[in-house]
Design a protein around this motif. Sequence first.
Motif, PDB file in Angstrom:
ATOM      1  N   LEU A  56       0.839  -1.195   0.000  1.00 45.91           N
ATOM      2  CA  LEU A  56       0.000   0.000   0.000  1.00 45.91           C
ATOM      3  C   LEU A  56       0.878   1.250   0.000  1.00 45.91           C
ATOM      4  O   LEU A  56       1.956   1.267   0.600  1.00 45.91           O
ATOM      5  N   GLY A  57       0.413   2.290  -0.659  1.00 44.07           N
ATOM      6  CA  GLY A  57       1.226   3.489  -0.810  1.00 44.07           C
ATOM      7  C   GLY A  57       0.752   4.663   0.020  1.00 44.07           C
ATOM      8  O   GLY A  57       0.179   4.491   1.098  1.00 44.07           O
ATOM      9  N   GLU A  58       0.983   5.866  -0.503  1.00 47.12           N
ATOM     10  CA  GLU A  58       0.652   7.084   0.231  1.00 47.12           C
ATOM     11  C   GLU A  58      -0.821   7.168   0.597  1.00 47.12           C
ATOM     12  O   GLU A  58      -1.188   7.829   1.565  1.00 47.12           O
ATOM     13  N   GLU A  59      -1.662   6.509  -0.190  1.00 45.54           N
ATOM     14  CA  GLU A  59      -3.099   6.544   0.097  1.00 45.54           C
ATOM     15  C   GLU A  59      -3.440   5.911   1.446  1.00 45.54           C
ATOM     16  O   GLU A  59      -4.517   6.133   1.994  1.00 45.54           O
ATOM     17  N   SER A  60      -2.516   5.126   1.991  1.00 47.60           N
ATOM     18  CA  SER A  60      -2.757   4.468   3.281  1.00 47.60           C
ATOM     19  C   SER A  60      -2.281   5.298   4.467  1.00 47.60           C
ATOM     20  O   SER A  60      -2.427   4.882   5.615  1.00 47.60           O
ATOM     21  N   HIS A  61      -1.726   6.469   4.213  1.00 43.02           N
ATOM     22  CA  HIS A  61      -1.174   7.320   5.270  1.00 43.02           C
ATOM     23  C   HIS A  61      -2.246   7.662   6.295  1.00 43.02           C
ATOM     24  O   HIS A  61      -3.310   8.200   5.962  1.00 43.02           O
ATOM     25  N   GLY A  62      -2.004   7.301   7.555  1.00 41.15           N
ATOM     26  CA  GLY A  62      -2.949   7.587   8.630  1.00 41.15           C
ATOM     27  C   GLY A  62      -4.128   6.651   8.695  1.00 41.15           C
ATOM     28  O   GLY A  62      -5.074   6.905   9.444  1.00 41.15           O
ATOM     29  N   SER A  63      -4.082   5.555   7.944  1.00 42.04           N
ATOM     30  CA  SER A  63      -5.257   4.700   7.799  1.00 42.04           C
ATOM     31  C   SER A  63      -5.134   3.385   8.557  1.00 42.04           C
ATOM     32  O   SER A  63      -4.064   2.978   8.996  1.00 42.04           O
ATOM     33  N   TRP A  64      -6.288   2.743   8.672  1.00 45.27           N
ATOM     34  CA  TRP A  64      -6.412   1.377   9.182  1.00 45.27           C
ATOM     35  C   TRP A  64      -6.365   0.459   7.972  1.00 45.27           C
ATOM     36  O   TRP A  64      -7.127   0.625   7.020  1.00 45.27           O
ATOM     37  N   THR A  65      -5.477  -0.534   7.968  1.00 45.22           N
ATOM     38  CA  THR A  65      -5.283  -1.329   6.759  1.00 45.22           C
ATOM     39  C   THR A  65      -5.136  -2.812   7.072  1.00 45.22           C
ATOM     40  O   THR A  65      -4.814  -3.212   8.194  1.00 45.22           O
ATOM     41  N   ASP A  66      -5.381  -3.627   6.056  1.00 48.18           N
ATOM     42  CA  ASP A  66      -4.860  -4.993   6.004  1.00 48.18           C
ATOM     43  C   ASP A  66      -4.232  -5.115   4.621  1.00 48.18           C
ATOM     44  O   ASP A  66      -3.162  -4.585   4.399  1.00 48.18           O
ATOM     45  N   TRP A  67      -4.900  -5.764   3.657  1.00 49.68           N
ATOM     46  CA  TRP A  67      -4.379  -5.710   2.294  1.00 49.68           C
ATOM     47  C   TRP A  67      -5.050  -4.612   1.487  1.00 49.68           C
ATOM     48  O   TRP A  67      -4.678  -4.343   0.354  1.00 49.68           O
ATOM     49  N   ILE A  68      -6.077  -3.981   2.091  1.00 50.96           N
ATOM     50  CA  ILE A  68      -6.689  -2.790   1.522  1.00 50.96           C
ATOM     51  C   ILE A  68      -6.866  -1.779   2.651  1.00 50.96           C
ATOM     52  O   ILE A  68      -6.611  -2.079   3.818  1.00 50.96           O
ATOM     53  N   ILE A  69      -7.330  -0.602   2.308  1.00 49.09           N
ATOM     54  CA  ILE A  69      -7.597   0.419   3.325  1.00 49.09           C
ATOM     55  C   ILE A  69      -8.993   0.200   3.886  1.00 49.09           C
ATOM     56  O   ILE A  69      -9.970   0.099   3.143  1.00 49.09           O
ATOM     57  N   ARG A  70      -9.083   0.119   5.199  1.00 48.05           N
ATOM     58  CA  ARG A  70     -10.354  -0.078   5.903  1.00 48.05           C
ATOM     59  C   ARG A  70     -10.756   1.217   6.613  1.00 48.05           C
ATOM     60  O   ARG A  70      -9.971   2.156   6.727  1.00 48.05           O
ATOM     61  N   CYS A  71     -11.986   1.228   7.110  1.00 49.13           N
ATOM     62  CA  CYS A  71     -12.441   2.406   7.853  1.00 49.13           C
ATOM     63  C   CYS A  71     -11.855   2.401   9.258  1.00 49.13           C
ATOM     64  O   CYS A  71     -11.466   1.370   9.800  1.00 49.13           O
ATOM     65  N   TRP A  72     -11.796   3.588   9.845  1.00 47.43           N
ATOM     66  CA  TRP A  72     -11.380   3.730  11.234  1.00 47.43           C
ATOM     67  C   TRP A  72     -12.440   3.134  12.174  1.00 47.43           C
ATOM     68  O   TRP A  72     -13.592   2.922  11.765  1.00 47.43           O
ATOM     69  N   PRO A  73     -12.105   2.938  13.443  1.00 46.78           N
ATOM     70  CA  PRO A  73     -13.142   2.679  14.447  1.00 46.78           C
ATOM     71  C   PRO A  73     -14.206   3.780  14.366  1.00 46.78           C
ATOM     72  O   PRO A  73     -13.889   4.962  14.227  1.00 46.78           O
ATOM     73  N   LYS A  74     -15.462   3.381  14.468  1.00 45.22           N
ATOM     74  CA  LYS A  74     -16.548   4.312  14.143  1.00 45.22           C
ATOM     75  C   LYS A  74     -16.580   5.550  15.031  1.00 45.22           C
ATOM     76  O   LYS A  74     -17.007   6.624  14.598  1.00 45.22           O
ATOM     77  N   THR A  75     -16.090   5.437  16.273  1.00 44.14           N
ATOM     78  CA  THR A  75     -16.106   6.609  17.158  1.00 44.14           C
ATOM     79  C   THR A  75     -15.234   7.739  16.637  1.00 44.14           C
ATOM     80  O   THR A  75     -15.461   8.903  16.947  1.00 44.14           O
ATOM     81  N   MET A  76     -14.229   7.422  15.804  1.00 43.96           N
ATOM     82  CA  MET A  76     -13.302   8.442  15.321  1.00 43.96           C
ATOM     83  C   MET A  76     -13.949   9.385  14.304  1.00 43.96           C
ATOM     84  O   MET A  76     -13.382  10.428  13.980  1.00 43.96           O
ATOM     85  N   TYR A  77     -15.118   9.034  13.801  1.00 44.13           N
ATOM     86  CA  TYR A  77     -15.826   9.911  12.870  1.00 44.13           C
ATOM     87  C   TYR A  77     -16.787  10.860  13.586  1.00 44.13           C
ATOM     88  O   TYR A  77     -17.422  11.699  12.945  1.00 44.13           O
ATOM     89  N   THR A  78     -16.917  10.724  14.900  1.00 44.94           N
ATOM     90  CA  THR A  78     -17.861  11.539  15.660  1.00 44.94           C
ATOM     91  C   THR A  78     -17.172  12.754  16.262  1.00 44.94           C
ATOM     92  O   THR A  78     -15.944  12.800  16.404  1.00 44.94           O
ATOM     93  N   ASP A  79     -17.963  13.752  16.636  1.00 42.57           N
ATOM     94  CA  ASP A  79     -17.407  14.935  17.301  1.00 42.57           C
ATOM     95  C   ASP A  79     -16.718  14.540  18.601  1.00 42.57           C
ATOM     96  O   ASP A  79     -15.642  15.065  18.930  1.00 42.57           O
ATOM     97  N   GLN A  80     -17.357  13.627  19.344  1.00 43.09           N
ATOM     98  CA  GLN A  80     -16.764  13.169  20.599  1.00 43.09           C
ATOM     99  C   GLN A  80     -15.431  12.477  20.338  1.00 43.09           C
ATOM    100  O   GLN A  80     -14.451  12.717  21.047  1.00 43.09           O
ATOM    101  N   GLY A  81     -15.388  11.629  19.318  1.00 39.06           N
ATOM    102  CA  GLY A  81     -14.150  10.932  18.997  1.00 39.06           C
ATOM    103  C   GLY A  81     -13.044  11.876  18.583  1.00 39.06           C
ATOM    104  O   GLY A  81     -11.884  11.709  18.981  1.00 39.06           O
TER     105      GLY A  81
END
Length: 342
Positions: A289-314
């Motif tokens: 995986l390249g620069e597109e994975s910077h700061g991301s949750w990954t395995d062999w592709i880029i996955r979403c963050w834990p859902k709380t990280m998308y909230t204002d509280q997170g």
Amino acid sequence: MSAQLEQKASYEATFAHNFWKQTLSRVPPIPTHTNLTGKTVLVTGSNVGLGLEAVRNVLRLRPSLVIMGVRSVDKGEKAAAVLRREFPDARIEVWELDMESFRSVQAFATRAERELDRLHVAILNAGLAKLKFERVEEGGRHEVTMQVNYLSTALLSLLLLPKLKPTTSSSEPGRLSIVNSGASLGMSVEDPGDERLLDSFDRPEKFDAFAYYGLSKLLVMMFVAKLAQMINPKEVIVNCTDPGATKGTAFFRNVNSWIMNIGVRAFMGLIGRRMPDASRIYLHSSLVLGEESHGSWTDWIIRCWPKTMYTDQGRKMSEKLWDETLEELKFAGVKGKLQNDT
């Protein structure tokens, strides 16, 4: 990037998705053109389990040097001896690294600064199930083991940044992949109010082994996402990697309950990946995986963050965690080091 995958977060945190991913999807092979010729690679926690298997995968790509960061040098040398017989032309060094000791982390980073011209790839792999609430003495006070393990990971990441940066404008960016776990995907962090967030985990009466493990991994992902905002991916690409549930590792070696052992073995038998497959995920995150994975949750592709990280509280808790982490680690000069690297 994970930041753009909010719409998938709720589903990917479910058992149904995890079961599907573990049982019906396959880890793809590493592209044949991938190689590590002339490069130095670090894998921590690498004398057993997934870390050891990851080193084996790395050696197949012919790096110039592999460093095995281990708590016990004696055990590390025994593991390295096996690898040297499998790869007689390989250069393997075993360095002491105890991730429950800030002093050990600093000594390791100092050695890297002194002995390495450059570190090209760092895979920070260390995982152990703790079934009891424990404190260790650090910095003249007792702190929760979970807290120290998180802070040690953050400390090592920050201290290795200078060695991961390219030495010339034509060099490839360094790679920093921190091994994490899907146990964090459904977790959230409570707002401690005026109390420090890190101190809020020092609550023996609220301790739950699996919840605290998931929370510790959530903290790591929050840290990585914020760290990525501070680093140019042309210099260092940082991400988290998730091998998923894996058979045959030493992860549950502290589990003494025979009932729980039976349950763990049955569960792993049902959904666990084989170690060669799971450890290959490390290479996808850190090499494929390249620069597109910077700061991301990954395995062999880029996955979403834990859902709380998308909230204002997170987001609020992520900022609080970042500020407290830099303050907690100021003894090692991490603020100045980070500013010099951005």
